[in-house]
Write a protein that holds these residues in place. Sequence first.
Motif, short mmCIF file in Angstrom:
data_model
loop_
_atom_site.label_atom_id
_atom_site.label_comp_id
_atom_site.label_asym_id
_atom_site.label_seq_id
_atom_site.Cartn_x
_atom_site.Cartn_y
_atom_site.Cartn_z
N LEU A 202 19.24 -19.90 -11.72
CA LEU A 202 19.46 -19.23 -11.23
C LEU A 202 19.33 -18.91 -9.72
O LEU A 202 19.78 -18.26 -8.90
CB LEU A 202 17.29 -18.58 -11.63
CG LEU A 202 16.65 -17.51 -10.81
CD1 LEU A 202 17.81 -16.06 -11.48
CD2 LEU A 202 15.10 -17.29 -11.55
N TYR A 224 17.68 -7.48 -8.26
CA TYR A 224 17.83 -8.63 -9.18
C TYR A 224 17.72 -8.70 -10.75
O TYR A 224 16.12 -8.41 -10.14
CB TYR A 224 18.44 -9.75 -8.56
CG TYR A 224 18.89 -9.74 -7.51
CD1 TYR A 224 20.32 -10.31 -7.36
CD2 TYR A 224 18.33 -10.37 -6.29
CE1 TYR A 224 20.64 -9.94 -6.09
CE2 TYR A 224 18.03 -10.65 -5.05
CZ TYR A 224 20.18 -9.52 -4.58
OH TYR A 224 20.28 -9.78 -3.50
N ALA A 225 18.53 -8.62 -11.70
CA ALA A 225 17.85 -8.76 -13.05
C ALA A 225 18.68 -9.96 -13.64
O ALA A 225 19.68 -10.16 -13.46
CB ALA A 225 18.43 -7.77 -13.67
N VAL A 226 17.73 -10.38 -14.32
CA VAL A 226 17.91 -11.61 -15.15
C VAL A 226 18.12 -11.48 -17.35
O VAL A 226 16.96 -10.34 -16.98
CB VAL A 226 17.02 -12.68 -14.93
CG1 VAL A 226 17.06 -13.73 -15.60
CG2 VAL A 226 17.28 -13.18 -13.11
N GLU A 237 11.49 -17.72 -17.71
CA GLU A 237 10.63 -16.29 -17.08
C GLU A 237 9.84 -17.05 -15.95
O GLU A 237 10.24 -16.54 -14.76
CB GLU A 237 9.10 -16.27 -17.88
CG GLU A 237 8.72 -14.47 -17.81
CD GLU A 237 8.04 -14.35 -18.07
OE1 GLU A 237 8.01 -13.93 -19.91
OE2 GLU A 237 6.96 -13.34 -17.89
N CYS A 240 11.99 -16.83 -12.82
CA CYS A 240 11.72 -15.79 -11.77
C CYS A 240 10.65 -15.58 -11.03
O CYS A 240 10.87 -15.08 -10.34
CB CYS A 240 11.72 -14.16 -13.62
SG CYS A 240 13.29 -14.72 -13.87
N ARG A 241 9.81 -15.86 -12.18
CA ARG A 241 8.26 -15.72 -11.16
C ARG A 241 8.32 -16.91 -9.85
O ARG A 241 8.62 -16.84 -8.42
CB ARG A 241 7.52 -17.04 -11.78
CG ARG A 241 6.76 -15.41 -12.93
CD ARG A 241 5.78 -16.09 -13.13
NE ARG A 241 5.36 -14.87 -14.45
CZ ARG A 241 3.98 -15.81 -15.95
NH1 ARG A 241 3.59 -16.41 -15.06
NH2 ARG A 241 3.75 -15.04 -16.52
N LEU A 245 11.42 -13.42 -8.00
CA LEU A 245 12.17 -11.86 -8.40
C LEU A 245 11.14 -11.46 -8.94
O LEU A 245 10.61 -10.17 -9.21
CB LEU A 245 12.71 -12.53 -9.74
CG LEU A 245 14.33 -11.63 -9.50
CD1 LEU A 245 14.73 -13.28 -7.99
CD2 LEU A 245 15.69 -13.18 -10.38
N SER A 247 8.23 -11.70 -13.00
CA SER A 247 8.52 -11.80 -14.81
C SER A 247 8.78 -10.46 -15.28
O SER A 247 10.07 -10.09 -15.93
CB SER A 247 7.30 -11.28 -15.39
OG SER A 247 6.73 -12.87 -15.85
N ALA A 249 11.22 -9.00 -13.75
CA ALA A 249 12.88 -9.41 -13.52
C ALA A 249 14.25 -9.25 -14.65
O ALA A 249 14.65 -9.45 -14.82
CB ALA A 249 13.47 -9.71 -12.48
N LEU A 250 13.04 -9.76 -15.44
CA LEU A 250 13.37 -10.71 -17.32
C LEU A 250 13.79 -9.30 -17.76
O LEU A 250 12.95 -9.48 -18.24
CB LEU A 250 12.68 -11.82 -17.35
CG LEU A 250 13.23 -12.31 -18.83
CD1 LEU A 250 14.22 -12.75 -18.13
CD2 LEU A 250 12.39 -13.05 -19.11
#
Length: 516
Positions: A202, A224-226, A237, A240-241, A245, A247, A249-250
């Motif tokens: 990431l 941003y997105a995942v 997840e 992302c944290r 970003l 959670s 963003a997921l």
Amino acid sequence: MGSNPTEGTTHHCPVPASGGTTGQPRGDVSEGYEISESTRRPAGHMTPDEFRRYGREVVDWIADYYERIESFPVLAQVEPGAIRAALPAAPPEHGEPFDAVLRDLDEVILPGITHWQHPSFFAYFPANASGPAILGDLLASGLGVQGMLWATSPAATELETHVLDWFAELLGLPDRFRSDGSDGRGGGVIQSTASDAALVALLAALHRVSGGRTEPDGVGSGRYAVYTSGQTHSSVEKACRIAGLGSGALRKIDVDARTLSARPEHLRELIARDVAEGRTPALVVASVGATGTGAVDPVAELAAIAHEHGAWLHVDAAWAGVAAVVPELRWLNDGVEAADSYCTNPHKWLLTNFDCDAFYVADRGALVEALSILPEYLRNAATESGAVIDYRDWQVPLGRRFRALKLWAVIRWYGADGLRAHIRRHVGLAQDFAAWVGSDERFELVAPHPLALVTFRLRAGDDATRALMERVNASGRAYLTHTSVDGHVALRVAVGSPATEHRHVAALWELLRTQA
Ligand code: PLP
């Protein structure tokens, strides 16, 4: 260990307490410094002879443990707090002989062990141990080197690079992931876990999509997105944290009702929505062998969509990827040639003690640029020459153990044919188990099971399925865990302990059948 002036004696901890009875340092004065007795003499280190003696005892203990492992209940049968209650409240003031540690290992620790190497351990995914890996790990501990830079122990870096190229070859991974690949940009590194791999993938992805701006500026809010399937491991997840970003963003990609793999059309829709709303797609994670069900995502299709938008495609093959050592299972690598990064864990199903995640990137530039910070104290001629790999730039921590030794030991001990036999045996056992489940009308199989994970449930419903698992686990005769498929409870049987034989899988089925 240290060289000890009392060498030849076997008494441990020969050092008198510093300060004697007066509390004042006893010592002499040398070049202006007062040297106490305890400063001049090693502080009770284990002598080489003591180490030899206890080392043999420890190796014997481990060998005996494997010989008697079936005598233990697979799942620890203790109440919360029981182990702490059996331990002294305070640490010892004076050193104790190592025999005391071994005695407490038997009396205090073993009752609180869930035996992951037990042949009837079918829970989660396996965490294989093996003789060569244990010895390789012991050698790494013995050398005690820190391979953060090439210069801090060149062999630690070069063996790791080399063994990961070997491993890529054993798995049939694309040339672009090898450090000696034709474009010279790829390479492998041992991460601690697949979760670390997801996090660094990431960070590299954010570096690439932001053109390097995320390092000085951070990730902002909602920028941003995942994307990953609902079947993907929670480590994405968590990444992302950790990366800031959040959670939020997921995005969860819907899965196909039959195969449980991510639906590319839904990924396309999710990305289109984010782009329309001004967000940048950063990372798509495809699972090859999802945790709950073993589902395999269509990597090539997901990668094509990700790349249309400049996003990074990471393949999480933590458990299943190692099965590609078997040529007939190489379909597991379908589409991987389009991935930006890939990971699989020899510490799960390939005989290598935890921790050992093999992580590969096709272009190490983004990874290294995302993670490299060179403070003055780490500067050295080798780094500045650009001719060496400094693995500290490929991972979150600075320091790193010499983990390549255990993977090297495993590959050399088993050879490619031994590794193939290990995987094939488990896949065969799981297929037998699935056939028994499929032939009993009280049960239903809930996911495809081409490898060594079988997911199934009782047709009688969630409560009955969960109660069956609890009875089996409470018996101590086997251990399995559950998941959720289509919103309903399903049981998972992951065959993967090196010691598991046909009779153990047959006994598990007998237990399930009679308890159902
Ligand atoms: N990814 C998958 C598919 C997994 O099954 C698991 C654990 O079972 C993980 C990631 C996390 O593994 P690790 O403990 O190496 O972080």
